[in-house]
Motif scaffolding. Structure first.
Motif, PDB file in Angstrom:
ATOM      1  N   PRO A 191      95.764  77.396 -35.102  1.00  0.00           N
ATOM      2  CA  PRO A 191      96.726  76.849 -36.080  1.00  0.00           C
ATOM      3  C   PRO A 191      97.419  77.920 -36.933  1.00  0.00           C
ATOM      4  O   PRO A 191      98.582  77.778 -37.277  1.00  0.00           O
ATOM      5  CB  PRO A 191      95.855  75.937 -36.952  1.00  0.00           C
ATOM      6  N   ARG A 192      96.715  78.993 -37.246  1.00  0.00           N
ATOM      7  CA  ARG A 192      97.356  80.015 -38.101  1.00  0.00           C
ATOM      8  C   ARG A 192      98.398  80.824 -37.321  1.00  0.00           C
ATOM      9  O   ARG A 192      99.147  81.613 -37.888  1.00  0.00           O
ATOM     10  CB  ARG A 192      96.308  80.923 -38.737  1.00  0.00           C
TER      11      ARG A 192
ATOM     12  N   TYR B  37      99.126  73.096 -38.156  1.00  0.00           N
ATOM     13  CA  TYR B  37      98.832  73.995 -39.278  1.00  0.00           C
ATOM     14  C   TYR B  37      98.116  73.247 -40.406  1.00  0.00           C
ATOM     15  O   TYR B  37      97.086  73.682 -40.912  1.00  0.00           O
ATOM     16  CB  TYR B  37     100.141  74.618 -39.777  1.00  0.00           C
TER      17      TYR B  37
ATOM     18  N   LYS C 156     103.917  71.721 -34.897  1.00  0.00           N
ATOM     19  CA  LYS C 156     103.409  72.920 -35.578  1.00  0.00           C
ATOM     20  C   LYS C 156     102.923  72.565 -36.980  1.00  0.00           C
ATOM     21  O   LYS C 156     101.884  73.049 -37.445  1.00  0.00           O
ATOM     22  CB  LYS C 156     104.506  73.994 -35.645  1.00  0.00           C
TER      23      LYS C 156
ATOM     24  N   ASP D 166      94.719  71.927 -39.252  1.00  0.00           N
ATOM     25  CA  ASP D 166      93.876  72.974 -38.674  1.00  0.00           C
ATOM     26  C   ASP D 166      93.350  72.552 -37.291  1.00  0.00           C
ATOM     27  O   ASP D 166      92.139  72.592 -37.029  1.00  0.00           O
ATOM     28  CB  ASP D 166      92.718  73.287 -39.645  1.00  0.00           C
TER      29      ASP D 166
END
Ligand code: KG4
Ligand code: ZN
Length: 395
Positions: free
Chosen positions: A379-380, A149, A145, A152
């Motif tokens: 990613p967000r 993140y 993760k 991206d």
């Protein structure tokens, strides 16, 4: 597309990079398959302790990632000079810190890594999110993760059991056009017979009601004082066995039941009683060392054969009942050469991975990520990805 995959469901830290091209008939090119094994750590204790394994993953993840990127020629030092990231002010840092809240050491090391190296040319991150040992799964999930993140890059969570099946598609696709396939996934944590109609369509037909086949190998090896992991040790010893009328006889639990379920804990108990009896026997004590070793080898041979008999009988029954043309094997126990030989002898079309891809590795996660790529998460939205120790295939 290039896929970076991370696998930490048990005691191997696997990081792989796989390049996939084509859509209907994909071609796969392995850029790296890095595995940091923890066997030496767990050997001392005769089994895997989840919290200890998690700590090892936390230690191994970043070096394994660097090695995998290096091997794939994707590791590039930031140019012209290391990025001047004003981490302590940025919102990005706060979020990263939040993602790695439970991995403070990894957080510190990752910051240095992000400062030193450029974002690599990766299109998708694939992460095993279950089933497996919960603390171990979380170490990999949090790491993946953080990478998703910060760089991206979209991320896809994949099922470890599906990965044990789909690793068989690496060299060439398994033909599912003429009928379904039956998969037998046999590992340290699972023993499942699965009906496969197409990639992504799975139904568990049966599974173990207690211990997994690999667990049975491991526990029997422990009873006999042979070390860990038990599967390869018993398999090697079994090669020296000479089974005959006087060698130990063990039960084949549930071999004749009409379902596709298994039970291996009774076999382990039978080994315990049988071994206790042998050890008390004055004949065993007074015999030469060679003869004692032969008795142990015979026991290993009988344990292996008892497990093989049940696995083969139930899997072939499922294949016949469902008119399956192919049997697909996967999971650590499918590395067993005698199991493979006897399957091939008893069924026309049996497929299994290379032995090093039967046990846990990152490539299995990478190829599953490719087939599951439509399930990718932006990613967000990484916060939506969670580890699930009891994740079930086909649900
Ligand atoms: O798939 P895997 O690497 O990890 C899990 O997902 O559990 O499987 C590990 C299991 C262990 O129980 C190990 O003893 C067994 O696979 N194993 C074997 C062999 N190699 C590994 N069992 C029998 N014969 C082998 N050659
Ligand atoms: Zn596994």
């Amino acid at each position: 597309m290039k896929i970076l995959a991370i696998e930490t469901s048990c005691d191997d830290t696997g990081i792989s990079i796989l390049e996939a091209s084509g859509d209907k008939n994909p071609n796969f090119c392995v850029l790296s398959n890095t595995i940091a094994s923890q066997i030496k750590v767990h050997q001392k204790y005769g089994g895997v302790y989840p919290m200890m394994a998690k700590r090892e993953h936390q230690r191994n993840l970043l070096p394994a990632l660097i090695k995998a990127l290096e091997e794939s020629k994707l590791l590039k030092i930031s140019n012209p000079k290391p990025q001047n990231l004003k981490f302590n002010q940025s919102q990005k840092l706060k979020t990263l810190n939040f993602i790695l809240e439970r991995e403070p050491e990894l957080f510190k090391k990752l910051l240095l890594f992000f400062k030193k190296y450029e974002k690599p040319d990766i299109d998708l991150i694939s992460i095993t999110n279950g089933p497996g040992l919960e603390p171990c799964l979380w170490a990999g999930v949090n790491f993946a993760k953080a990478l998703s993140y910060f760089w991206d890059i979209p991320i896809v969570p994949v099922n470890h059991i599906e990965s044990h099946i789909l690793v068989n598609f690496l060299d060439k696709p398994v033909d599912l056009s003429t009928g379904p396939a039956i998969a037998l996934v046999v590992s340290g944590g699972h023993t499942q017979i699965i009906l496969i109609k197409k990639i992504g369509s799975y139904k568990i037909l049966g599974e173990t009601r207690d211990d997994a086949a690999g667990e049975c190998f491991d526990k029997c090896a422990k009873i006999l004082g042979l070390g860990y992991p038990g599967g390869p040790i018993i398999s090697n010893l079994a090669k020296k066995s000479a089974l005959g009328p006087t060698s130990p006889k063990l039960p084949r639990p549930m071999i004749n039941t009409k379902d596709y379920d298994f039970s291996f804990s009774g076999l382990k108990t039978a080994v315990l009683y049988s071994w206790q009896k042998i050890k008390k026997d004055p004949v065993f004590h007074s015999s030469e060392k060679n003869a004692q070793q032969q008795t142990i080898a015979n026991m290993a041979g009988e344990i292996q054969q008892a497990i093989i008999d049940v696995l083969i009988k139930k899997t072939i029954k499922a294949a016949k009942d469902y008119n399956a043309k192919t049997i697909i094997l996967g999971g650590g126990v499918s590395a067993n050469t005698e199991l493979r030989r006897q399957f091939l002898k008893n069924f026309e079309n049996v497929i299994f991975p290379k032995p090093e891809l039967s046990t846990d590795n990152g490539l299995m996660t990478a190829i599953t990520g490719y087939f599951d790529r439509k399930k990718k998460v932006a990613p967000r939205k990484v916060a939506t990805i969670k580890a699930n120790a009891n994740l079930r295939i086909g649900q």
